[in-house]
Scaffold this active site. Structure first.
Site, short mmCIF file in Angstrom:
data_model
loop_
_atom_site.label_atom_id
_atom_site.label_comp_id
_atom_site.label_asym_id
_atom_site.label_seq_id
_atom_site.Cartn_x
_atom_site.Cartn_y
_atom_site.Cartn_z
CE LYS A 23 -10.71 -96.58 82.43
NZ LYS A 23 -9.72 -96.69 81.87
CG ASN A 24 -8.24 -95.92 85.82
OD1 ASN A 24 -8.33 -96.80 85.01
ND2 ASN A 24 -8.22 -94.47 85.36
NE ARG A 97 -0.87 -97.84 79.04
CZ ARG A 97 0.00 -98.07 78.48
NH1 ARG A 97 0.43 -98.80 77.17
NH2 ARG A 97 0.83 -97.87 79.15
CB CYS A 121 -6.79 -93.87 75.24
SG CYS A 121 -8.39 -94.11 76.07
CB VAL A 333 0.14 -86.48 83.67
CG1 VAL A 333 -0.38 -87.70 83.59
CG2 VAL A 333 -0.21 -85.94 84.84
N1 EPU Z 1 5.22 -94.15 82.10
C1 EPU Z 1 6.54 -93.66 81.28
N2 EPU Z 1 7.30 -95.57 80.89
C2 EPU Z 1 6.15 -96.57 81.63
C3 EPU Z 1 5.57 -95.63 82.24
C4 EPU Z 1 4.62 -94.61 81.88
O1 EPU Z 1 7.13 -92.77 80.58
O2 EPU Z 1 6.54 -97.39 81.36
C5 EPU Z 1 5.10 -92.71 81.07
C6 EPU Z 1 4.01 -92.52 80.30
O3 EPU Z 1 4.36 -92.26 79.17
C7 EPU Z 1 3.15 -91.20 81.03
C8 EPU Z 1 2.85 -91.35 82.39
O4 EPU Z 1 4.05 -92.19 82.77
O5 EPU Z 1 3.59 -90.03 80.67
C9 EPU Z 1 1.77 -91.72 83.10
O6 EPU Z 1 2.37 -92.91 82.75
P1 EPU Z 1 1.05 -93.62 84.44
O7 EPU Z 1 2.18 -95.38 84.19
O8 EPU Z 1 1.05 -92.90 84.81
O9 EPU Z 1 -0.05 -94.30 82.75
P2 EPU Z 1 -1.11 -95.34 83.52
O10 EPU Z 1 -0.66 -96.52 84.54
O11 EPU Z 1 -0.73 -95.84 81.96
C10 EPU Z 1 -3.51 -95.07 84.56
C11 EPU Z 1 -4.39 -94.59 84.16
C12 EPU Z 1 -4.52 -93.21 83.14
C13 EPU Z 1 -4.71 -92.29 83.32
C14 EPU Z 1 -3.08 -92.59 84.44
C15 EPU Z 1 -2.43 -91.60 84.89
C16 EPU Z 1 -5.39 -96.63 83.78
C17 EPU Z 1 -5.79 -98.33 83.17
N3 EPU Z 1 -4.78 -96.17 83.58
O12 EPU Z 1 -2.71 -94.88 82.86
O13 EPU Z 1 -6.46 -93.63 83.05
O14 EPU Z 1 -4.81 -91.43 82.95
O15 EPU Z 1 -2.80 -93.53 84.88
O16 EPU Z 1 -3.52 -90.90 86.18
O17 EPU Z 1 -4.88 -97.61 85.27
C18 EPU Z 1 -8.19 -93.06 81.87
O18 EPU Z 1 -8.68 -93.72 82.87
O19 EPU Z 1 -8.85 -91.85 80.48
C19 EPU Z 1 -6.70 -93.16 81.39
C20 EPU Z 1 -6.21 -92.36 80.83
#
Ligand code: EPU
Length: 438
Positions: A23-24, A97, A121, A333
């Site tokens: 998915k990601n 997102r 989520c 995280v």
């Molecule tokens: N963060 C910030 N500011 C930002 C972006 C992120 O503070 O502008 C923080 C977040 O709040 C978090 C940390 O950085 O505490 C990591 O967030 P990240 O940006 O890595 O997460 P994401 O890109 O929003 C993706 C996956 C998530 C997965 C995370 C970490 C997708 C669509 N989602 O989220 O997947 O948990 O990376 O590996 O790729 C899931 O599949 O259920 C899921 C939540």
């Protein structure tokens, strides 16, 4: 169809299932199709709600999407990319997102972008400050409006030197999807290097991008004037694979996950073995089962790659309630990804949450009032219960708990699980789960 599952637990899950594209990665590779001047083909696409959401958003922007997702192959023709109507995009607000990642490609193609409020989520605050700062550094103008974000690129975006405050997956993808067509060199420090990101880089390289990944979390991108379409088979979903592994362990079962790949799951496999799980790797997948029942405890912290993925944490915690030992799980995280454990406690699990950073180094959430460490003591018999799916991974984890529990559980809100677990009811059938809809 109802959104409720009645689960009869206490029976080992045994059988074979398969996982398709992650998915990601899939959702991001779909966004990358916007950057090409010719059509792209993506293979191994799972039938999940997130794919439908991103397809819908691409179509709103004039990308012609064809092919059946049942076949796992979609074609994307971006020749007529256009500005979508705000109201149409807004109708997608709250569902995912991914829209934030449309910014760079749309700014290159159209010089403007509108991004609705983001869904995803509820596992923490999930701000987008890094994304916006990144886009500004490339030269984009970002304006926050009540209905969402309005972005504009008065001139070609310029390559830049950036350092992320934290190796965020989405922000790294934002940089990649923007830098590939920006003018000149971009250097990103403290980048995320998850396997899904490396697969996205492979997609972009097929399109004509020039990207190098150094060993010290530095990614360098040389911008190019144009990119072409790609043909790519998505890497398999290592979160789904690990979720089924935990289901095998927690229910004393045995599940063969076709498509699971050892190199992407090394960190998970080490922990799985330490807590009493057994596995066997072959060329097509991995077989998971429960090994001996000796005292096994782990001290674990979730982390960015190559650490233990946060998305593996929730199913693993359910497995830990059914294995022998006292374990510590420190979630570093997301600040609020342990809230789902309350329902497990109500089912009979012994889990205590702490605000302190237990078991390892202090993390960003220490001293900030977030209950982000858990002590799990097992094994404890679980009782069937009435439970509501809280988020995607927590939802699948509740299913595992219900299947491991004695008696009958009612699991409400299962539609959320379709966001990331392809045909999970068919797969439950394949491993002999006992349940009814409604
Ligand atoms: N963060 C910030 N500011 C930002 C972006 C992120 O503070 O502008 C923080 C977040 O709040 C978090 C940390 O950085 O505490 C990591 O967030 P990240 O940006 O890595 O997460 P994401 O890109 O929003 C993706 C996956 C998530 C997965 C995370 C970490 C997708 C669509 N989602 O989220 O997947 O948990 O990376 O590996 O790729 C899931 O599949 O259920 C899921 C939540």
């Amino acid at each position: 169809m109802t959104d409720v599952l009645t689960v009869h637990g206490g029976h080992p899950l045994k059988g074979d299932i398969s996982v398709r594209g992650a998915k990601n990665l899939v959702s991001k590779a779909m966004v990358a199709t916007l950057l090409g001047e010719s059509p792209s083909t993506l293979r191994a696409i799972p039938q999940i709600a997130d794919v439908r959401i991103v397809s819908g958003l691409l179509e709103l922007h004039g990308v012609h999407v064809t092919g059946g997702d049942a076949l796992g192959e979609l074609h994307f023709d971006p020749t007529n990319v256009e500005t979508a109507h705000v109201a149409d995009i807004d109708a997608h607000a709250g569902s995912s997102r991914i829209p934030i990642l449309f910014c760079g490609p749309l700014l290159h193609r159209l010089g403007e972008a509108f991004i609705p409020d983001l869904g995803g989520c509820r596992i923490g605050e999930r701000p987008i400050d890094y994304h916006l700062e990144v886009l500004r550094q490339f030269g984009a103008l970002v304006e926050k409006r009540p209905e969402g974000l309005r972005l504009a690129a008065p001139q070609r975006l310029q390559g830049t030197k950036l350092t992320l405050p934290y190796p965020s997956v989405g922000s790294t993808e934002q940089v990649l999807l923007t830098a590939v067509r920006a003018a000149g060199l971009t250097e990103l420090s403290n980048a995320a290097i998850e396997p899904e990101i490396l697969d996205l880089i492979a997609v972009l390289q097929k399109m004509g991008a020039i990207i190098s990944v150094d060993t010290d979390r530095v990614i360098r991108i040389e911008g190019v004037d144009s990119l072409q379409g790609f043909t790519h088979t998505a890497m398999p979903d290592r979160i789904e694979a690990a979720s089924w592994a935990c289901a095998a362990l927690a229910t004393h079962g045995e599940i063969y996950v076709e498509g699971a790949r050892q190199p992407d799951m090394m960190t998970f496999l080490n922990v799985f073995r330490k807590i009493g799980g057994a596995f066997e790797v072959d060329d097509a997948g991995i077989r998971f089962w429960r090994g001996g029942d000796a005292q096994r405890s782990v001290v674990l912290e979730t982390d960015v790659h190559p650490g233990f993925m946060t998305d593996w944490q929730q199913p693993l915690v359910v497995a830990l309630t059914q294995t022998r030992g006292l374990s510590i799980v420190h979630e570093t995280v997301y600040e609020n990804r342990l809230g789902f454990t309350q329902a497990l406690v109500d089912m009979g699990a012994t889990i205590q949450l702490y605000r302190e950073c237990l078991g390892g180094l202090p993390c960003r959430f220490g001293q900030r009032n977030f209950k982000h460490s858990a002590v799990v003591s097992g094994p404890t018999p679980l009782r069937g219960a009435d439970i509501e799916v809280p988020d995607l991974r927590g939802g699948f984890s509740y299913l595992i708990a219900a299947l491991a529990a004695e008696g009958t559980s009612t699991v409400r809100g299962i539609d959320l699980i379709y966001r990331g677990y392809e045909q999970f009811l068919d797969k439950l059938d394949a491993v002999g789960a006992r349940y009814e809809r409604g």
